[in-house]
Design a protein around this motif. Structure first.
Motif, PDB file in Angstrom:
ATOM      1  N   ILE A 235       0.909  -1.105  -0.047  1.00 22.16           N
ATOM      2  CA  ILE A 235      -0.226   0.270   0.333  1.00 22.16           C
ATOM      3  C   ILE A 235       0.820   1.288   0.267  1.00 22.16           C
ATOM      4  N   SER A 236       0.942   2.356  -1.065  1.00 23.71           N
ATOM      5  CA  SER A 236       1.789   2.904  -1.285  1.00 23.71           C
ATOM      6  C   SER A 236       0.557   4.497  -1.937  1.00 23.71           C
ATOM      7  N   GLY A 237       1.534   5.975  -1.606  1.00 22.95           N
ATOM      8  CA  GLY A 237       0.274   6.365  -1.904  1.00 22.95           C
ATOM      9  C   GLY A 237       0.375   7.285  -2.859  1.00 22.95           C
ATOM     10  N   GLY A 238       1.104   7.445  -4.204  1.00 23.34           N
ATOM     11  CA  GLY A 238       1.537   7.489  -5.146  1.00 23.34           C
ATOM     12  C   GLY A 238       2.744   6.725  -6.712  1.00 23.34           C
ATOM     13  N   THR A 289      -0.779  -0.470 -10.806  1.00 25.03           N
ATOM     14  CA  THR A 289      -1.653   1.102 -10.271  1.00 25.03           C
ATOM     15  C   THR A 289      -1.055   1.311  -9.135  1.00 25.03           C
ATOM     16  N   PRO A 290      -0.864   2.499  -8.105  1.00 23.53           N
ATOM     17  CA  PRO A 290      -1.152   2.372  -6.983  1.00 23.53           C
ATOM     18  C   PRO A 290      -1.846   1.609  -6.100  1.00 23.53           C
ATOM     19  N   THR A 292      -4.356   2.134  -2.295  1.00 18.47           N
ATOM     20  CA  THR A 292      -4.526   3.129  -1.694  1.00 18.47           C
ATOM     21  C   THR A 292      -4.949   2.677  -0.343  1.00 18.47           C
ATOM     22  N   GLU A 293      -5.709   1.517  -0.028  1.00 13.66           N
ATOM     23  CA  GLU A 293      -5.979   0.722   0.740  1.00 13.66           C
ATOM     24  C   GLU A 293      -6.267  -0.871   0.438  1.00 13.66           C
TER      25      GLU A 293
END
Length: 306
Positions: A235-238, A289-290, A292-293
């Motif tokens: 899980i990464s921000g961007g 894609t990144p 986020t959750e």
């Protein structure tokens, strides 16, 4: 009604004697449409729709009324307005043969006097011939439709609703002679299992008129999975993630393979076409894609030979 018509209003006393006569001139103005709704449905059937009202300024305790411009269409509302509950408008109408289009307006009023519409909707219901097909996700299903020419020659072209999932022959414009029968071949390739509606329309190029139309009801079943991979992503921000999976050409000859994915919003394949010799193995690079959750998603990867 005719533009600028005059209506006479007679006001009488208790003895039925005229007291006053008013000449009311009505000049109709163009309708200001708040929403335009278009539906496609099987020909010669009854269409039933429930439309949720959008949020707009209404007063609680007053009754909503829906009026339709078509006298053969039944239009009702959900009743007394409660600011805590959603409001619906119910439409029931019949449509004719393909390729006709039924058009009407629905006005939403509040209160018993109906003096000012809160919303005005414009409806278009396309009548189409229905074809039911069964297919498997990731595989091509082929079938044909027959075009019959009308009383005059027409230069026509066939259009599909989603060119990425449907191919049709002939794809270019062609001349449809009077009473001529032409068989058109359709190829459907859906990437996600489930039920889908696809549309095919034949359009007169010179007059921009629809001459034939079909509603394709496709029931797509789940494919047979040959390999399964459990991939964990951070899980990464961007920042996205890159994963590689092996693929080997088990054929005795050189082959070209095409790779497709049913969730292109989540993963992209770096090289969607690979040419492998017999027994050769390469890595398929997947760019995610990144994330986020925390979630679990099933992604289908289709590898087809040429």
């Amino acid at each position: 009604r005719v533009h600028g018509e005059i209506i006479k209003i007679h006001i009488k006393d208790k003895s039925d004697r005229p007291v006053l006569i008013l000449a009311l001139k009505i000049i109709h103005q163009p309708v200001v449409v708040d929403q335009t709704l278009r539906f496609s449905h099987s020909e010669k059937t009854v269409v039933r729709k429930a439309i949720r009202l959008p949020p707009f300024t209404i007063s609680s305790g007053l009754r909503l009324n829906a009026l339709c411009s078509d006298y053969n269409t039944i239009c009702t509302s959900s009743g007394i307005v409660d600011s805590q509950q959603p409001q619906d408008v119910f439409i029931k109408t019949s449509i004719g043969p393909s390729p006709s289009t039924k058009k009407f307006y629905v006005a939403i009023y509040q209160g018993e006097y109906k003096h000012e519409p809160k919303q005005i909707w414009q409806f278009f219901i396309d009548s189409m011939k229905r074809i039911d097909i069964q297919c498997v996700a990731g595989q091509v299903s082929r079938f044909s439709v027959v075009l019959r020419g009308c009383g005059v020659s027409r230069l026509v072209k066939i259009f599909v609703s989603d060119p990425a999932e449907m191919e049709i022959e002939p794809s270019e414009s062609f001349l449809l002679a009077p009473n001529e029968l032409i068989e058109s071949e359709l190829a459907v390739k859906l990437l996600r299992p489930g039920s889908r509606q696809l549309f095919v329309k034949v359009v007169d190029v010179d007059y921009c008129q629809v001459t034939h139309s079909w509603l394709i009801q496709a029931n797509c079943s789940h494919p047979q999975v040959t390999k399964a991979f459990a991939i964990k992503l951070p899980i990464s921000g961007g920042k996205g993630s890159v994963k590689k999976i092996p693929f080997k050409n088990n054929y005795a000859i050189k082959k070209e393979f095409t790779i497709l994915c049913d969730r292109q919003d989540l993963v992209m394949v770096s090289d969607s076409n690979m040419i492998l010799a017999s027994g050769e193995e390469k890595m398929i690079t997947l760019n995610f894609t990144p994330v986020t959750e925390k979630t679990v998603v099933e992604i289908l990867l289709y590898i087809n030979d040429s």
